[in-house]
Write an enzyme that holds these catalytic residues in place. Structure first.
Site: not given
Ligand code: UD1
Length: 360
Positions: A200
């Protein structure tokens, strides 16, 4: 003492759960704030349930956005909450955007911060998490570290040793507590031997050319060994962008993100794990399961020096040769990491309840 915990994203939950329990046993007043960085049921709610965490007292419902938007929203929404709650200490966990945002708000308002999982460094500043780690450690009063390398990193950055407390790994506390329940899980339809995969990190999944190569390599691997791949929402989106969902079949299984117990059972029974997650490098080391990490560096070097982890970088040939060695029975043998014993959160509670630590 009133302790306010801030959690936001999936890996925070298994770190906060044991600290909430340990402080709960001491009768400490606690408030739990969920930032809403992760909001899907299978990224958040299911973890609260399985980890037997209390419902958050406050949910900031921040959701997704660019780093600047998300961090700004986190700060703006957290500030009035911390002012109103006026805790004696705010505990933040790991290295996600929620961690640094809450710490920064507290430091400006002069609320003491404790950082759980302090001192880890990949020395790769292209990772957003590395920036979050560096900044959070600079502005925290209590730095709870999981391993000696973290203490050394903090010493090199000039952080006073009196603020640093080597307590061990809280994520392993959760694993130790819940492994018996995970052992009872049925992995229906999963064969005896399989590779478990998670990817991821933006460096792996936002580069579509590389992601495509990885998926094709996993598809190749699936001819020899079933591949079980619970897919993070970010990765799911990218696979859809590539139009590669069709690669999935009975031997390359693309699944929705798994709940904690089911995923732990999958790790425990895996022939090998391929990942870019930080926490999974630690969990496989504890479980003694061979792990190939698709990154050039790691902020968790003990998993390589002492554990079962091998960095294969962004290099398909290295990954394939790692897989061949494991399947030939030549997997790296790991050993136990000191203080990864299920009691890290109790050590944190002891330190926080000792008046001596507040004046050092
Ligand atoms: C975040 C953390 C990362 C961790 C990961 C675990 C930061 C910078 N990154 O990354 O260190 O390893 O979480 O998962 O804080 N999304 C959904 N549903 C959700 C959450 C996210 O669909 O419940 C999608 C959205 O499109 C979003 C993308 O995932 O834009 C990324 O989510 P985000 O929280 O920004 O970062 P992660 O890649 O999850």
């Amino acid at each position: 003492m009133h302790v306010l915990h801030v959690v936001g994203a999936r890996p925070n939950f298994m770190k906060a759960a044991p600290v909430l329990r340990a402080l709960g046993r001491t009768g400490t007043r606690q408030t739990l704030v969920h930032t809403g960085q992760h909001y899907d049921t299978n990224m958040s709610e299911v973890f609260f349930r399985q980890l037997e965490m209390p419902e958050p007292d406050i949910n900031l419902e921040v959701g997704s956005g660019s780093h600047a938007q998300q961090t700004a929203q986190l700060m703006a929404r957290f500030e009035p909450v911390v002012l109103e709650q006026a805790p004696d200490l705010v505990l933040v966990y790991g290295d996600v955007n929620s961690t640094v945002a809450a710490a920064l708000v507290c430091s400006k308002l002069q609320f003491p911060v404790g950082h759980v999982e302090a001192g880890l460094r990949s020395r790769d500043r292209t990772m957003p998490e590395e920036i979050n780690r560096l900044l959070t450690d600079q502005i925290s009063q209590f730095l709870f570290t999981p391993s000696c390398d973290a203490d050394e990193n903090l010493r090199q950055e000039g952080i006073a040793t009196a603020r640093v407390h080597l307590v061990g790994n809280v994520m392993i506390d959760t694993l130790v507590r819940l492994l018996p329940q995970a052992e009872e899980q049925h992995n229906d339809g999963v064969p005896e031997r399989y590779a478990l995969v998670t990817l991821h990190r933006p460096s792996n999944v936002d580069d579509l050319h590389w992601l495509r190569e990885m998926l094709l390599a996993l598809s190749d691997l699936s001819h020899d060994l079933t591949v079980v791949f619970p897919v993070h929402p970010r990765t799911q989106q990218r696979i859809a962008d590539l139009g590669l969902q069709a690669l999935a079949n009975g031997r390359l299984r693309l699944l929705a993100p798994r709940p904690y117990l089911e995923f732990l059972a999958l790790q425990r029974r895996a022939t090998l794990v391929i990942t870019d997650s930080g926490g999974i490098q630690e969990e496989t080391t504890f479980l003694g399961v061979p792990c190939l990490t698709v990154r050039e560096n790691t902020e968790r070097p003990v998993t390589v020096t002492m554990g079962t982890n091998l960095l294969v970088g962004r290099d398909i040939a290295r990954m394939q040769s790692g897989v061949r060695r494991i399947l030939a029975g030549k997997a790296k043998q790991g050993s136990a990491v000191p203080l990864w014993d299920g009691n890290a959160a109790d050590r944190i509670a002891d330190i926080l309840l000792s008046p001596h630590s507040w004046f050092s």
